[in-house]
Enzyme design. Structure first.
Site, PDB file in Angstrom:
ATOM      1  N   GLU A   2     -32.933  34.447  25.020  1.00 14.96           N
ATOM      2  CA  GLU A   2     -33.181  35.884  25.182  1.00 14.96           C
ATOM      3  C   GLU A   2     -34.640  36.163  25.541  1.00 14.96           C
ATOM      4  O   GLU A   2     -34.941  37.102  26.268  1.00 14.96           O
ATOM      5  CB  GLU A   2     -32.749  36.680  23.939  1.00 14.96           C
ATOM      6  CG  GLU A   2     -33.208  36.171  22.596  1.00 14.96           C
ATOM      7  CD  GLU A   2     -32.283  35.117  21.980  1.00 14.96           C
ATOM      8  OE1 GLU A   2     -32.177  34.023  22.568  1.00 14.96           O
ATOM      9  OE2 GLU A   2     -31.727  35.364  20.884  1.00 14.96           O
ATOM     10  N   ARG A  11     -38.704  37.286  29.938  1.00 15.12           N
ATOM     11  CA  ARG A  11     -39.813  36.827  30.794  1.00 15.12           C
ATOM     12  C   ARG A  11     -39.382  36.864  32.252  1.00 15.12           C
ATOM     13  O   ARG A  11     -40.138  37.255  33.136  1.00 15.12           O
ATOM     14  CB  ARG A  11     -40.204  35.384  30.455  1.00 15.12           C
ATOM     15  CG  ARG A  11     -40.866  35.182  29.119  1.00 15.12           C
ATOM     16  CD  ARG A  11     -41.305  33.721  29.003  1.00 15.12           C
ATOM     17  NE  ARG A  11     -42.633  33.571  29.547  1.00 15.12           N
ATOM     18  CZ  ARG A  11     -43.750  33.587  28.833  1.00 15.12           C
ATOM     19  NH1 ARG A  11     -43.683  33.687  27.523  1.00 15.12           N
ATOM     20  NH2 ARG A  11     -44.921  33.490  29.395  1.00 15.12           N
ATOM     21  N   CYS A  21     -31.783  34.589  16.614  1.00 11.60           N
ATOM     22  CA  CYS A  21     -32.246  33.867  15.435  1.00 11.60           C
ATOM     23  C   CYS A  21     -33.160  34.757  14.607  1.00 11.60           C
ATOM     24  O   CYS A  21     -33.696  35.745  15.101  1.00 11.60           O
ATOM     25  CB  CYS A  21     -32.958  32.585  15.843  1.00 11.60           C
ATOM     26  SG  CYS A  21     -34.478  32.838  16.774  1.00 11.60           S
ATOM     27  N   LYS A  76     -38.916  39.522  17.651  1.00 11.97           N
ATOM     28  CA  LYS A  76     -39.433  39.894  18.973  1.00 11.97           C
ATOM     29  C   LYS A  76     -38.624  41.042  19.583  1.00 11.97           C
ATOM     30  O   LYS A  76     -39.199  41.986  20.125  1.00 11.97           O
ATOM     31  CB  LYS A  76     -39.430  38.681  19.901  1.00 11.97           C
ATOM     32  CG  LYS A  76     -40.492  37.653  19.527  1.00 11.97           C
ATOM     33  CD  LYS A  76     -40.581  36.531  20.551  1.00 11.97           C
ATOM     34  CE  LYS A  76     -41.762  35.614  20.238  1.00 11.97           C
ATOM     35  NZ  LYS A  76     -41.909  34.532  21.229  1.00 11.97           N
ATOM     36  N   LYS A 133     -55.740  40.813  29.475  1.00 19.75           N
ATOM     37  CA  LYS A 133     -54.809  41.354  28.468  1.00 19.75           C
ATOM     38  C   LYS A 133     -55.551  42.252  27.469  1.00 19.75           C
ATOM     39  O   LYS A 133     -55.018  43.275  27.021  1.00 19.75           O
ATOM     40  CB  LYS A 133     -54.122  40.199  27.745  1.00 19.75           C
ATOM     41  CG  LYS A 133     -52.966  40.624  26.871  1.00 19.75           C
ATOM     42  CD  LYS A 133     -52.277  39.413  26.251  1.00 19.75           C
ATOM     43  CE  LYS A 133     -51.132  39.854  25.364  1.00 19.75           C
ATOM     44  NZ  LYS A 133     -50.527  38.719  24.647  1.00 19.75           N
TER      45      LYS A 133
HETATM   46 ZN   LIG Z   1     -34.009  32.721  19.019  1.00 19.71          ZN
END
Ligand SMILES: [Zn+2]
Length: 377
Positions: free
Chosen positions: A84, A89, A139, A205, A346
């Site tokens: 994922e 990305r 996860c 995330k 960044k």
């Molecule tokens: Zn994962």
């Protein structure tokens, strides 16, 4: 259209794309007969006008690099090769490709992005909504309840120091340690004897993407508005997804993910405990109908390019979704950053950086543990 049929159409679109990948991008059977499994993810755009679907990226993978590997990366090694995260990305790489196309073909149009009225900026077209399909629960926090039959989990007391990467940061737990604890940040799960990765779990995330958007610092700079996912499509939805994703960030301004169930199972899902996770990851970018990129990844690099130990990395080893590859393309679009490093650039994206800090403080009030610096020119 009802939610189930939309979820099924999105899953079908990603699964169709997966079937067309070359065999090096798919799990195989090892010489000892052990079958390999992986996770599949994809980003799909839904046209609000007619519900047509447009596949943007697909990815597979279940591996993350140990933090100790990163010292020779120079932006070329992809730390987090969970499907994922790779698919997101790849979404950003497709947006960069489309902007580069518009930049060099000033009279032409392209399907996802258009020129904005603001100078130098682009706009993600308003007719699209975005979905992420994942073949299993991400996860980390969202999937902890599925682990009860897994042999690699260990239950422990909430103050047992072994569960922490840093005993001073008790709001970040290692992998699957103390699995019954909920709503904490976790590092990516791994075998007990493997070197530690400091990558955060996909639950953590994705949760933050509802606040920060799915843009990286480069596409954030180029687009006039952030872009958010609307849907998360997965075969195994649970009520805990809402707690894991939404409850943790609801006090911040956010665009919540709506969960859609699908009824298709992914053919290379884990079916039994005898099967092993595939070491290979893969990406496919559908930048335009004529131009796609398909790469198999091993140890965060293009397959075939890995060198052992401390040897320098080989030329052209960087995957299309790597920091290095995206930064080189970005600098052609914004030459004023030619002399900056990626991390220097960044640091200038202050509004996005503030959202990242807000998320980190909320998800892990005892502090944050970052992966090693990985800069490039
Ligand atoms: Zn994962």
């Amino acid at each position: 259209m009802d939610d189930v049929s939309l979820g099924n159409r999105i899953a079908q679109k990603v699964l169709e794309g997966y079937r067309k990948l070359g065999s090096s991008c798919k799990p195989g059977t090892r010489s000892n007969g052990v079958k390999e499994w992986t996770v599949l993810a994809g980003i799909v755009a839904i046209d609000k006008k007619n519900s047509d679907l447009r596949l943007i990226s697909i990815a597979t993978g279940v591996k993350a690099l140990p933090d100790a590997f990163l010292h020779r990366s120079g932006g070329k090694m992809v730390h987090d090769c969970h499907a994922e995260i790779l698919a997101l990305r790849a979404f950003n790489a497709v947006i960069l490709d489309q902007i580069a196309y518009l930049n060099s073909n000033s009279d032409n149009q392209i399907d996802l992005v258009e020129r904005a009225s603001e100078d130098q900026l682009f706009h993600f077209k308003d007719n699209w909504e975005l979905a992420i399909y994942i073949s299993t629960l991400p996860c980390g926090d969202a999937s902890m309840d599925l682990l009860c039959q897994d042999e690699s989990i260990i239950e422990m007391q909430d103050d047992d120091p072994i569960q922490f990467v840093d005993p001073a940061v008790t709001s970040i737990v290692r992998g699957r340690f103390n699995y019954s604890r909920r709503q904490v940040v976790r590092t990516k799960p791994g075998r007990f004897d493997s070197q530690i990765t400091l990558c955060k779990s996909c639950s953590d995330k994705l949760c933050q993407r509802q606040v920060i958007s799915i843009l990286n610092c480069m596409t954030w700079k180029l687009l006039n508005k952030p872009v958010y996912l609307k849907y998360l499509v997965t075969p195994n939805t649970t009520d805990l997804l809402h707690q894991s994703f939404y409850d943790r960030i609801k006090v911040l301004p956010n665009v919540p993910l709506k969960v859609l169930q699908c009824s298709y199972q992914f053919e290379h899902d884990k079916h039994s405990s005898e099967e092993e996770p595939s070491a290979m990851s893969s990406i496919k970018l559908y930048s335009t109908p004529e131009s796609t990129v398909e790469q198999a990844l091993l140890n965060g690099l293009k397959n075939g390019f890995y060198t052992k130990g401390n040897k320098p990395l080989r030329r052209n080893c960087e995957p299309a979704v790597s920091r290095y590859a995206q930064w080189q393309l970005f600098k052609t679009l914004r030459p004023e950053f030619t002399n900056a490093t990626y991390l220097q650039f960044k640091a200038t994206i202050q509004d996005r950086n503030a959202l990242i800090q807000d998320c980190r403080k909320l998800l892990s009030p005892k502090g944050w543990i970052s992966t090693s610096r990985d800069d490039c020119e």
